[in-house]
Design a protein around this motif. Structure first.
Motif, PDB file in Angstrom:
ATOM      1  N   TYR A   1      -0.869   4.482   9.782  1.00  0.00           N
ATOM      2  CA  TYR A   1      -1.823   3.397   9.549  1.00  0.00           C
ATOM      3  C   TYR A   1      -2.832   3.398  10.685  1.00  0.00           C
ATOM      4  O   TYR A   1      -2.475   3.590  11.856  1.00  0.00           O
ATOM      5  CB  TYR A   1      -1.114   2.047   9.485  1.00  0.00           C
ATOM      6  CG  TYR A   1      -2.052   0.864   9.567  1.00  0.00           C
ATOM      7  CD1 TYR A   1      -2.945   0.594   8.533  1.00  0.00           C
ATOM      8  CD2 TYR A   1      -2.061   0.031  10.684  1.00  0.00           C
ATOM      9  CE1 TYR A   1      -3.821  -0.478   8.610  1.00  0.00           C
ATOM     10  CE2 TYR A   1      -2.929  -1.049  10.762  1.00  0.00           C
ATOM     11  CZ  TYR A   1      -3.811  -1.300   9.722  1.00  0.00           C
ATOM     12  OH  TYR A   1      -4.676  -2.347   9.798  1.00  0.00           O
ATOM     13  N   GLY A   2      -4.099   3.198  10.347  1.00  0.00           N
ATOM     14  CA  GLY A   2      -5.126   3.163  11.382  1.00  0.00           C
ATOM     15  C   GLY A   2      -6.206   2.154  11.067  1.00  0.00           C
ATOM     16  O   GLY A   2      -6.378   1.730   9.919  1.00  0.00           O
TER      17      GLY A   2
ATOM     18  N   ALA B   1       3.830   1.140  11.939  1.00  0.00           N
ATOM     19  CA  ALA B   1       3.145  -0.148  11.840  1.00  0.00           C
ATOM     20  C   ALA B   1       4.065  -1.184  11.218  1.00  0.00           C
ATOM     21  O   ALA B   1       5.060  -0.857  10.567  1.00  0.00           O
ATOM     22  CB  ALA B   1       1.883  -0.002  10.984  1.00  0.00           C
ATOM     23  N   ASP B   2       3.731  -2.443  11.433  1.00  0.00           N
ATOM     24  CA  ASP B   2       4.454  -3.541  10.801  1.00  0.00           C
ATOM     25  C   ASP B   2       4.020  -3.605   9.342  1.00  0.00           C
ATOM     26  O   ASP B   2       2.949  -4.132   9.021  1.00  0.00           O
ATOM     27  CB  ASP B   2       4.142  -4.856  11.520  1.00  0.00           C
ATOM     28  CG  ASP B   2       4.808  -6.050  10.855  1.00  0.00           C
ATOM     29  OD1 ASP B   2       5.657  -5.839   9.963  1.00  0.00           O
ATOM     30  OD2 ASP B   2       4.460  -7.192  11.226  1.00  0.00           O
ATOM     31  N   LEU B   3       4.830  -3.056   8.461  1.00  0.00           N
ATOM     32  CA  LEU B   3       4.435  -2.966   7.061  1.00  0.00           C
ATOM     33  C   LEU B   3       4.398  -4.318   6.360  1.00  0.00           C
ATOM     34  O   LEU B   3       3.845  -4.432   5.262  1.00  0.00           O
ATOM     35  CB  LEU B   3       5.368  -2.012   6.314  1.00  0.00           C
ATOM     36  CG  LEU B   3       5.338  -0.557   6.787  1.00  0.00           C
ATOM     37  CD1 LEU B   3       6.239   0.305   5.907  1.00  0.00           C
ATOM     38  CD2 LEU B   3       3.915  -0.004   6.775  1.00  0.00           C
TER      39      LEU B   3
ATOM     40  N   VAL C   1      -4.541   3.629   5.222  1.00  0.00           N
ATOM     41  CA  VAL C   1      -3.159   4.091   5.270  1.00  0.00           C
ATOM     42  C   VAL C   1      -3.107   5.501   4.703  1.00  0.00           C
ATOM     43  O   VAL C   1      -3.673   5.772   3.636  1.00  0.00           O
ATOM     44  CB  VAL C   1      -2.222   3.161   4.465  1.00  0.00           C
ATOM     45  CG1 VAL C   1      -0.834   3.775   4.349  1.00  0.00           C
ATOM     46  CG2 VAL C   1      -2.138   1.792   5.118  1.00  0.00           C
ATOM     47  N   LEU C   2      -2.447   6.389   5.436  1.00  0.00           N
ATOM     48  CA  LEU C   2      -2.262   7.771   5.017  1.00  0.00           C
ATOM     49  C   LEU C   2      -0.789   8.000   4.706  1.00  0.00           C
ATOM     50  O   LEU C   2       0.078   7.747   5.547  1.00  0.00           O
ATOM     51  CB  LEU C   2      -2.715   8.720   6.124  1.00  0.00           C
ATOM     52  CG  LEU C   2      -2.488  10.217   5.884  1.00  0.00           C
ATOM     53  CD1 LEU C   2      -3.378  10.690   4.742  1.00  0.00           C
ATOM     54  CD2 LEU C   2      -2.769  10.999   7.158  1.00  0.00           C
TER      55      LEU C   2
ATOM     56  N   VAL D   1       0.841  -1.200   0.000  1.00  0.00           N
ATOM     57  CA  VAL D   1       0.000   0.000   0.000  1.00  0.00           C
ATOM     58  C   VAL D   1       0.876   1.251   0.000  1.00  0.00           C
ATOM     59  O   VAL D   1       0.663   2.181  -0.787  1.00  0.00           O
ATOM     60  CB  VAL D   1      -0.941   0.014   1.222  1.00  0.00           C
ATOM     61  CG1 VAL D   1      -1.737   1.329   1.270  1.00  0.00           C
ATOM     62  CG2 VAL D   1      -1.888  -1.171   1.197  1.00  0.00           C
ATOM     63  N   VAL D   2       1.877   1.259   0.880  1.00  0.00           N
ATOM     64  CA  VAL D   2       2.768   2.415   0.984  1.00  0.00           C
ATOM     65  C   VAL D   2       3.536   2.619  -0.314  1.00  0.00           C
ATOM     66  O   VAL D   2       3.659   3.740  -0.827  1.00  0.00           O
ATOM     67  CB  VAL D   2       3.732   2.250   2.174  1.00  0.00           C
ATOM     68  CG1 VAL D   2       4.759   3.379   2.197  1.00  0.00           C
ATOM     69  CG2 VAL D   2       2.956   2.214   3.480  1.00  0.00           C
TER      70      VAL D   2
END
Length: 325
Positions: free
Chosen positions: A236-237, A304-306, A227-228, A202-203
């Motif tokens: 991440y939320g 976060a754990d990507l 994800v922002l 995503v990132v």
């Protein structure tokens, strides 16, 4: 004031059924009619929180008049642009477990004169706007470059521009350097040409969109949260929902919450997630008001754990619903 543009609005009828049986006569247990379309939903969510908003919509035929009447009943300032085509109607069949079968019409064709009137209405009304949000699919007759061209004219005037669309329209719009884009997982994967299986994917995809012109990317991931990615980094939320009733419009409520939060990073992400989760708990395409929002359930992680895998089974239905609005 936040101005929304919905080129392909709709009348959304939601029918609750005890069980959807193909080929059988099924009695409805409940029904409701709402104004629909992604930008329309953003305006409805903002209005439910008493925030100033204006919805620019093409108005075609009796359905278009009814759409505008429903919006005005919700306290929304409507800028209706008469067009030659018709306003579409959509039907959602909702089962008790939250499973939704959605049938969408393509919408009426917009001709060149229609599009010119719409652009003029947006530019004239945007003089008083802090943001312009262009959301949803393009109806027949509208070129993929429409949002790009409109965004460029807004950017020239110093007006912040948000895009929530998919496919070639999203790809083209990046050239206008929008302040924010809000793809879901499927739209994100389509726009970058590779699979989105982990938060790291995503990132990576969000950075690709930023490299092509987007300032900020808010990626909605259904049950996996959001994800922002912006110039400040990655956040991440998530906001778990124990029992969802309908995912229709949840992504639009998320976008509205983010804008209402001031687009200031973590706090705005909390608003986005809490508004999106609230929409999932409500029937049909109803937008959440202040009493529906639970901010305490939101968890935002600065780191976060990507490598975390996304739960494909849970989010797919919501993403498809968001995509086809």
């Amino acid at each position: 004031m936040i101005l929304t543009l919905t080129l392909n609005p709709s009348l959304d009828r939601t029918i609750e059924v005890p069980e959807l049986v193909r080929g059988a006569m099924v009695r409805a247990s409940g029904t409701r009619l709402d104004p629909g379309g992604k930008g329309v939903n953003v305006a409805r969510a903002l209005a439910a929180h008493k925030l100033p908003t204006c919805a620019v919509v093409p108005r075609g035929g009796p359905e278009g008049r009814q759409l505008c009447e429903l919006l005005e009943e919700e306290g929304i300032d409507v800028c209706a642009v008469p067009v030659t085509g018709h306003t579409r109607s959509n039907v959602s069949l909702v089962e008790p477990d939250g499973e939704v079968t959605k049938i969408n019409e393509p919408g009426g064709e917009l001709v060149r004169d229609d599009m010119e009137r719409i652009v003029k209405a947006v530019l004239d009304t945007a003089v008083a706007a802090d943001w312009v949000v262009a959301s949803g699919s393009l109806p027949p007759g509208v070129p993929d470059t429409f949002y790009r061209d409109l965004g460029a004219r807004l950017t020239e005037r110093g007006i912040r521009f948000v895009v929530d669309t998919s496919g070639p329209a999203l790809t083209a719009a990046l050239a206008a350097r929008p302040t924010l884009v809000k793809p879901n997982r499927e739209e994100l994967a389509e726009s970058v040409g590779f699979g989105i299986d982990t938060l790291a994917d995503v990132v990576r995809a969000a950075e690709v969109l930023r490299g092509k012109g987007a300032e900020t990317v808010l990626a909605s991931l259904g049950a996996d949260g959001a994800v922002l990615v912006d110039g400040q980094g990655v956040r991440y939320g998530e906001s778990p929902v124990d029992r969802g009733r309908s995912a229709v419009g949840a992504g639009d409520a998320m976008l509205a919450g983010y804008l209402a939060g001031g687009v200031t990073g973590g706090d705005a992400l909390v608003e986005a997630l809490s508004w999106g989760a609230a929409a999932v708990r409500l029937p049909g395409s109803r937008m959440p008001g202040p009493g529906d929002v639970d901010r305490d359930s939101v968890r935002v992680h600065a780191s976060a754990d990507l490598s975390r895998a996304l739960d494909g089974g849970q989010h797919t239905a919501q993403q498809k619903l968001e995509r086809i609005q």
